[in-house]
Write a protein that holds these residues in place. Structure first.
Motif, PDB file in Angstrom:
ATOM      1  N   ASN A   1       0.840  -1.211   0.000  1.00 32.25           N
ATOM      2  CA  ASN A   1       0.000   0.000   0.000  1.00 32.25           C
ATOM      3  C   ASN A   1       0.863   1.244   0.000  1.00 32.25           C
ATOM      4  OD1 ASN A   1      -2.400  -1.553   0.441  1.00 32.25           O
ATOM      5  ND2 ASN A   1      -1.695  -1.813   2.524  1.00 32.25           N
ATOM      6  N   SER A   2       0.220   2.363  -0.249  1.00 31.30           N
ATOM      7  CA  SER A   2       0.916   3.632  -0.057  1.00 31.30           C
ATOM      8  C   SER A   2      -0.114   4.673   0.347  1.00 31.30           C
ATOM      9  CB  SER A   2       1.625   4.076  -1.327  1.00 31.30           C
ATOM     10  OG  SER A   2       0.673   4.471  -2.290  1.00 31.30           O
ATOM     11  N   ILE A   3       0.347   5.710   1.029  1.00 39.12           N
ATOM     12  CA  ILE A   3      -0.571   6.765   1.469  1.00 39.12           C
ATOM     13  C   ILE A   3      -1.225   7.390   0.246  1.00 39.12           C
ATOM     14  CG2 ILE A   3      -0.782   8.912   2.732  1.00 39.12           C
ATOM     15  CD1 ILE A   3       1.632   8.263   4.284  1.00 39.12           C
TER      16      ILE A   3
ATOM     17  N   MET B   1      -4.136   5.421  -1.023  1.00 37.03           N
ATOM     18  CA  MET B   1      -5.302   5.543  -0.159  1.00 37.03           C
ATOM     19  C   MET B   1      -5.997   6.875  -0.384  1.00 37.03           C
ATOM     20  SD  MET B   1      -3.830   4.015   3.388  1.00 37.03           S
ATOM     21  CE  MET B   1      -5.280   4.257   4.355  1.00 37.03           C
TER      22      MET B   1
ATOM     23  N   ARG C   1      11.569  19.779   6.384  1.00 32.45           N
ATOM     24  CA  ARG C   1      11.198  18.445   5.931  1.00 32.45           C
ATOM     25  C   ARG C   1      11.235  18.397   4.402  1.00 32.45           C
ATOM     26  NH1 ARG C   1      11.472  17.585  10.601  1.00 32.45           N
ATOM     27  NH2 ARG C   1       9.927  16.830  12.066  1.00 32.45           N
ATOM     28  N   PRO C   2      11.435  17.206   3.813  1.00 32.28           N
ATOM     29  CA  PRO C   2      11.426  17.123   2.342  1.00 32.28           C
ATOM     30  C   PRO C   2      10.028  17.393   1.807  1.00 32.28           C
ATOM     31  CG  PRO C   2      11.522  14.932   3.308  1.00 32.28           C
ATOM     32  CD  PRO C   2      11.630  15.891   4.437  1.00 32.28           C
TER      33      PRO C   2
ATOM     34  N   ARG D   1       8.712  16.977  -1.573  1.00 33.40           N
ATOM     35  CA  ARG D   1       8.052  16.158  -2.589  1.00 33.40           C
ATOM     36  C   ARG D   1       7.267  14.973  -2.007  1.00 33.40           C
ATOM     37  NH1 ARG D   1      10.629  12.987  -7.133  1.00 33.40           N
ATOM     38  NH2 ARG D   1      12.502  14.166  -6.665  1.00 33.40           N
ATOM     39  N   PRO D   2       7.865  14.169  -1.122  1.00 35.84           N
ATOM     40  CA  PRO D   2       7.077  13.014  -0.649  1.00 35.84           C
ATOM     41  C   PRO D   2       5.811  13.423   0.093  1.00 35.84           C
ATOM     42  CG  PRO D   2       9.169  13.162   0.527  1.00 35.84           C
ATOM     43  CD  PRO D   2       9.215  14.162  -0.563  1.00 35.84           C
ATOM     44  N   PHE D   3       5.884  14.511   0.880  1.00 34.77           N
ATOM     45  CA  PHE D   3       4.713  14.911   1.648  1.00 34.77           C
ATOM     46  C   PHE D   3       3.635  15.531   0.785  1.00 34.77           C
ATOM     47  CE2 PHE D   3       5.429  13.859   5.913  1.00 34.77           C
ATOM     48  CZ  PHE D   3       6.776  13.966   6.191  1.00 34.77           C
TER      49      PHE D   3
ATOM     50  N   ASP E   1       1.727  12.863  -1.396  1.00 33.75           N
ATOM     51  CA  ASP E   1       0.877  11.843  -0.795  1.00 33.75           C
ATOM     52  C   ASP E   1      -0.590  12.282  -0.717  1.00 33.75           C
ATOM     53  OD1 ASP E   1       0.469  13.459   1.444  1.00 33.75           O
ATOM     54  OD2 ASP E   1       1.834  12.363   2.716  1.00 33.75           O
TER      55      ASP E   1
ATOM     56  N   LEU F   1       1.858  15.447   9.259  1.00 32.67           N
ATOM     57  CA  LEU F   1       1.126  14.218   8.962  1.00 32.67           C
ATOM     58  C   LEU F   1       1.339  13.183  10.049  1.00 32.67           C
ATOM     59  CD1 LEU F   1      -0.520  12.655   6.826  1.00 32.67           C
ATOM     60  CD2 LEU F   1       1.630  11.795   5.956  1.00 32.67           C
ATOM     61  N   GLY F   2       0.263  12.658  10.567  1.00 34.24           N
ATOM     62  CA  GLY F   2       0.365  11.580  11.530  1.00 34.24           C
ATOM     63  C   GLY F   2       0.431  12.028  12.970  1.00 34.24           C
TER      64      GLY F   2
ATOM     65  N   PRO G   1      -7.683   8.354   9.436  1.00 32.38           N
ATOM     66  CA  PRO G   1      -7.024   7.384  10.313  1.00 32.38           C
ATOM     67  C   PRO G   1      -6.165   8.028  11.401  1.00 32.38           C
ATOM     68  CG  PRO G   1      -5.979   7.409   8.153  1.00 32.38           C
ATOM     69  CD  PRO G   1      -7.189   8.259   8.034  1.00 32.38           C
ATOM     70  N   VAL G   2      -5.622   9.217  11.092  1.00 30.33           N
ATOM     71  CA  VAL G   2      -4.679   9.801  12.045  1.00 30.33           C
ATOM     72  C   VAL G   2      -5.367  10.146  13.356  1.00 30.33           C
ATOM     73  CG1 VAL G   2      -3.072  11.678  12.417  1.00 30.33           C
ATOM     74  CG2 VAL G   2      -3.356  10.748  10.145  1.00 30.33           C
TER      75      VAL G   2
END
Lengths: 508, 341, 183
Positions: free
Chosen positions: B15-17, B20, B67-68, B70-72, B75, B116-117, B281-282
């Protein structure tokens, strides 16, 4: 037969068995060197019986078991012992450990084997001793000394079920599958021996339902054998159904209480490879010197299922598979879920090795970028032990290790289900391994610091005591001096010394 | 031959965020389409403003926090928060309302708590709550459903509130009214009975005119999400059951002054909340048992706020309040571990 | 009338609470023992107290701060902060820095058997007698370095502890994405 279901697991795990499941077992040639790390089983390392320069034969005991939980090691072929020194071992730490290296002479002469085809003539305890002397350990991957596992005579709960674990649930591995297809009769004979030793009332041989041909072969062997206590069962293909605790739950519905062993609930579970080795050890008198492994992956030109001498360096096996392809990226001992990557191919096969996976970059993922945990709960749904990996992760990551321990961190079987389903790609198993090993070291340090405290306090007491004694002596002496006048003491001392000197003076 | 090492498991994650979040957006499309069909294109403008603001705010906050980016950003979690907030806002809201809302949601409710989270409260609902408390008038300017409008609105009407003040006032007077929930609450306070209130044209057969179709569209989207296993059934079932059971009990006792359970289930943000907002979910409970209880509490609290509270719609406040209870719920609903009693 | 009832009620409750507090008092560990259990027992004196227990006593009395112990390190300060309910603070570097555990090793060629190091060792980890060879028992050495100054021939060195397989630790994985872009 009624089956139960354990929590979670991964039914949809990509199998990759096709690469090797149809490959019959071939015998690997004896390599030029055989290397035996002395600690290749659970428990105390074995102690060498041979010295450098000794000539040995196949099946000869070269290292003896040390203590109750240990196993001896036997030479895989005839040759000369060339070194007993540190050698790189198959362990994720990349450490070296004492190992015996044998240069084989190509003759492959064996010791004289002592078969016992009529094993029921011997008492169970003697058979267990034979199994211990044959160096048998669990060949499913744990390498727990089999003789200790079978030492069930003094258990409070009698053993009533014997479970034979043929549920090879990891992708790529098919060595147990081939063993059951090709040598099922030997395995069934081994089951009979174990039934006799443990006194169990029934034996269940379990395989996953994605290998129907193997199941047919087992059923035939069981039917031919005719022992009504043995039955073969197919179980749903869900990773990690081959884990001992999960298999016991699937077949009997019972759970092994945390911190206990299956024998405490009347069950003994062994891998089918170990059962085959038991048959070989008792019926044919052959100690454990070889085992079946799968060598596969896109990194070897031709995958094989091989019967190899334990101690064979991996590069010898790669040669059998016609060498590496140019895609070979990782050398993994074990399967892709629970195996570990090795630094080089000079590391030897040990008793616990069941697969060598030479993986390409496409086959395995080597790096993933972890995002923060989004508390989705997929990990908890997948955990076969019903733990809460996300909670364990929060505590491991923030170094609140005691809290992680309270949440039953040590019940984790490190199967990797949570890791694979995590959408944030968090390396959960790594965190748990770190937490477990850190806790172990912490406990050890606590133990050392308690000892240090005791020594310090003992020392303080001793110094205080000596001081008190000195003070006491000084006080006594002072009191004694006060009784007599000092002058009398001095005169007495002077006359004593004069008396000593006088004879000499008189002589002159 | 030498090799590099890395750690097990070596299998590709399943899976990946991003996957979802993408499915959440896909599942929202029936609802968004129905909103457009019933209430005009205003909702799309809200979505665009919210989403753009959210992405830019997130990029700025990430770089400020080291924080980086692109990934955030990729998502899509900021986009989902933004879209959910946009769907909760009135369709003819002035442009600054979704803008400020998105800023509050991303900067304050998400990143100031750790990103996130790490946020304990649902960001979209925090933003909604702050907006409704700070700008009550702008937040209650709801458009009538198309079927009730004399002429219907066109695409360009969306932009009128942005510019011409006079036309804006005329437009708003012509096409806006209270929501069914709001109307129900106000009229009940004036001692009318449910029967009498339901005769008004803004009520349809099931619930509010127009709104009932939007709720059903969200329900369909939610079922798609459950089918794709992006969410489990526990929170939606808990929320809807909780809302149903408490409204059913009061409906049985006093049917003349308590609306039916169906009305409650298909009005306001109940369906959107059940399948999309509470399932974040968080901020939700961790275990499955805990999630059902979490949903149940939100459903019941929503009814209480709707009936006796100060606002006609209770989902936002209910979600925030039960978010506070999540650590307690988690503590008491941890699953039994294999091998333990 | 109602205020009288309230006064009587509260007085009764107060008396009940006081009685319960005394009658059901749970004897816990004295604080000093709890603090001492957290300290690493190196007995090195870097905290400026003659051993771990005196330092624990001083902390319990409020005479010493929790960040004086280098062998305990940041983990030790965090544990003390947790125990005492205060905020952790950085290690006081005047006393020393947090180092990997080392053990003392005596160079047997140079040792003159003077016994001064034996007298200095707080845990009796040095084996020896006057005019006889001295040696450090590796398992008992806490790495406190108190034996180094007294040695007249400077034959003691600190070496890192030999790594054993059963005490090997996995590395802690990185918890969150780093500033670099994904590969």
């Amino acid at each position: 037969m009624k089956l139960w279901r354990f929590n979670g697991g991964l039914p949809s795990l990509a199998e990759h068995k096709n690469e090797s499941v149809h490959l019959p077992i071939e015998t690997a040639p004896v390599p030029k060197q055989l290397i035996y790390p002395l600690g290749q089983h659970i428990g105390s390392p074995a102690k060498p019986l041979v010295k450098v320069g000794d000539k040995v034969l196949r099946g000869q005991k070269i290292a003896n078991a040390q203590g109750a939980i240990s196993a001896p090691i036997h030479a895989g072929s005839s040759g000369t012992v060339v070194s007993i020194a540190d050698h790189l071992i198959p362990h994720p730490s990349g450490f070296s450990a004492p190992s015996i290296t044998i240069q084989t002479d190509g003759q492959d002469n064996s010791i004289e084997f002592k078969p016992q085809p009529d094993f029921r003539q011997l008492p169970a305890t003697e058979l267990v001793q034979l199994i211990r002397d044959a160096g048998l350990v669990g060949l499913g991957g744990a390498a727990f000394p089999t003789a200790v596992k079978l030492n069930t005579q003094n258990k409070v709960t009698p053993i009533d079920t014997l479970i034979l674990n043929g549920a090879e649930c990891e992708p790529y591995i098919s060595c147990d599958d081939r063993l059951l297809k090709e040598r099922a009769h030997h395995v069934v004979e081994g089951i009979e021996i174990l039934l006799y030793i443990t006194g169990a009332k029934r034996a269940i041989l379990a395989v996953e339902d994605n290998i129907p041909d193997t199941f047919t072969s087992i059923q035939q062997a069981v039917a031919q054998n005719g022992n009504g206590a043995i039955c073969a069962v197919q179980i749903p293909t869900i990773y990690p159904t081959g884990g001992e605790k999960q298999l016991i739950q699937t077949l009997t519905g019972k759970e092994v209480p945390s911190g206990n062993i299956p024998a405490d609930i009347g069950i003994v579970s062994t891998n089918v490879g170990t059962v085959y080795a038991v048959q070989q050890a008792i019926i044919e008198g052959k100690p454990l010197t070889s085992r079946i492994i799968t060598v596969t992956g896109e990194g070897v030109k031709k995958p094989h299922n091989l019967e190899v001498r334990i101690g064979t360096p991996i590069n010898a096996l790669i040669d059998v598979c016609q060498g590496y392809t140019k895609h070979a990226d990782r050398l993994i001992m074990g399967g892709p879920m629970m195996g570990f990557a090795l630094l080089n191919d000079e590391i030897p096969i040990v008793k616990a090795t069941n697969c060598i996976l030479v993986a390409s970059q496409q086959e395995v993922i080597t790096e993933k970028q972890a995002m923060p945990c989004i508390r989705c709960g997929l990990c908890a749904s997948a955990c076969p032990v019903s733990l809460m990996p996300q909670q364990l992760y929060w505590y491991s990551q923030s170094d609140q290790l005691e809290k992680a321990e309270k949440l039953n961190l040590f019940d984790c079987i490190e199967c990797g289900c949570c890791d694979v389903v995590c959408p944030s790609h968090i390396p959960l198993v790594q965190h748990f391994r770190y937490a477990k090993s850190a806790l172990k070291v912490q406990k050890h340090e606590k133990h050392l610091s308690n000892i240090a405290r005791e020594r310090f306090e003992a020392r303080e007491k001793r110094i205080a005591r000596e001081k008190a004694e000195r003070a006491e002596r000084a006080r006594k002496k002072k009191a004694a001096l006060q009784k007599k006048p000092a002058k009398e003491e001095i005169e007495a001392a002077v006359s004593r010394s004069k008396a000593k000197k006088t004879p000499l003076e008189e002589k002159d | 031959m030498h090799f590099l090492t890395s750690n097990a498991p070596f299998i590709e994650p399943q899976n990946s965020i991003q996957k979802m979040m993408l499915w959440v957006l896909i599942a929202l499309t029936p609802g968004i389409a129905t909103m457009v069909w019933q209430f005009g294109y205003g909702v799309l403008a809200n979505i665009v403003i919210c989403a753009t603001t959210a992405l830019i705010a997130e990029a700025v906050m990430l770089s400020l926090r080291g924080r980086p980016i692109r990934p955030f950003l990729s998502d899509l979690s900021a986009v989902v928060t933004a879209v959910l907030l946009a769907l909760a806002l009135p369709t003819l809201a002035p442009w600054w309302l979704p803008f400020i809302g998105a800023l509050i949601a991303i900067v304050i409710a998400k990143h100031l708590y750790g990103g996130l989270g790490y946020n304990p409260f649902n960001p979209a609902m925090i933003a909604f709550a702050i907006l409704i408390v700070s700008f009550p008038k702008s937040m209650t300017v709801w458009v009538l459903p198309q079927s009730l409008l004399p002429t219907g609105t066109s695409f360009l009407d969306v932009f009128t509130p942005l510019t011409d003040q006079q036309a804006k006032k005329a437009l708003i007077d012509a096409i806006t009214a209270a929501t069914p929930l709001d109307e129900m609450k106000t009229q009940l306070n004036l001692s009318k009975t449910v029967e009498e209130i339901r005769t008004s044209s803004i009520f349809g057969n099931l619930a509010g005119q127009g709104w009932q179709w939007v709720s059903i569209a969200y329900l369909i989207g939610g079922l798609v999400l459950m089918y794709k296993k992006i969410i489990t059934w526990h929170i939606p079932a808990g929320l809807l059951f909780g809302l149903f059971i408490i409204s059913f009990i009061f409906y049985l006792v006093e049917p003349s002054i308590k609306p039916s359970p169906l009305f409650h289930l298909l009005s306001g943000g109940a369906m959107l909340g059940a399948f999309f907002i509470a399932t974040d979910p968080v901020t939700a409970a961790a275990s499955l048992k805990g999630r059902f209880i979490y949903g149940l509490l939100i459903g019941m609290l929503t009814y209480i706020i709707r009936t006796w509270g100060g606002y006609p719609e209770g989902i936002a406040f209910a979600v925030i309040l039960i978010n506070m209870a999540v650590p307690l719920i988690d503590h008491y609903t941890a699953p039994r571990v294999y091998g333990h009693k | 009338m109602s205020s009288l009832i309230l006064i009587i009620l509260f007085a009764a409750l107060g008396i009940l609470l006081g009685y319960v507090a005394i009658r059901f008092k749970v004897e816990g560990d004295p604080l000093v023992d709890k603090i001492d259990a957290v300290l690493p027992q190196t007995q090195c004196g870097q905290c400026n107290f003659p051993g771990c227990r005196p330092y624990a006593q001083a902390i319990a009395n409020g005479e010493a701060d929790i960040n004086q112990c280098p062998p305990g390190g940041e983990a030790g300060i965090a544990a003390l902060a947790d125990l005492l309910g205060v905020d952790p603070k950085p290690l006081n570097e005047e006393n020393g820095v947090e180092k990997a555990t080392m053990v003392a090793v005596i160079d047997e060629e140079t040792c003159i058997g003077c016994k001064l190091c034996i007298q200095a060792c707080p845990v009796d980890a040095i084996l020896g007698a006057p005019k006889h060879m001295h040696t450090v028992i590796e398992a008992e050495c806490t790495g406190c370095e108190l034996c180094l100054p007294p040695c007249p021939v400077e034959c003691i060195t600190m070496e890192p502890v030999t790594q054993t397989l059963n005490l090997w630790q996995w590395d802690k994985p990185d918890a969150s994405p780093q500033k670099k872009d994904a590969p």
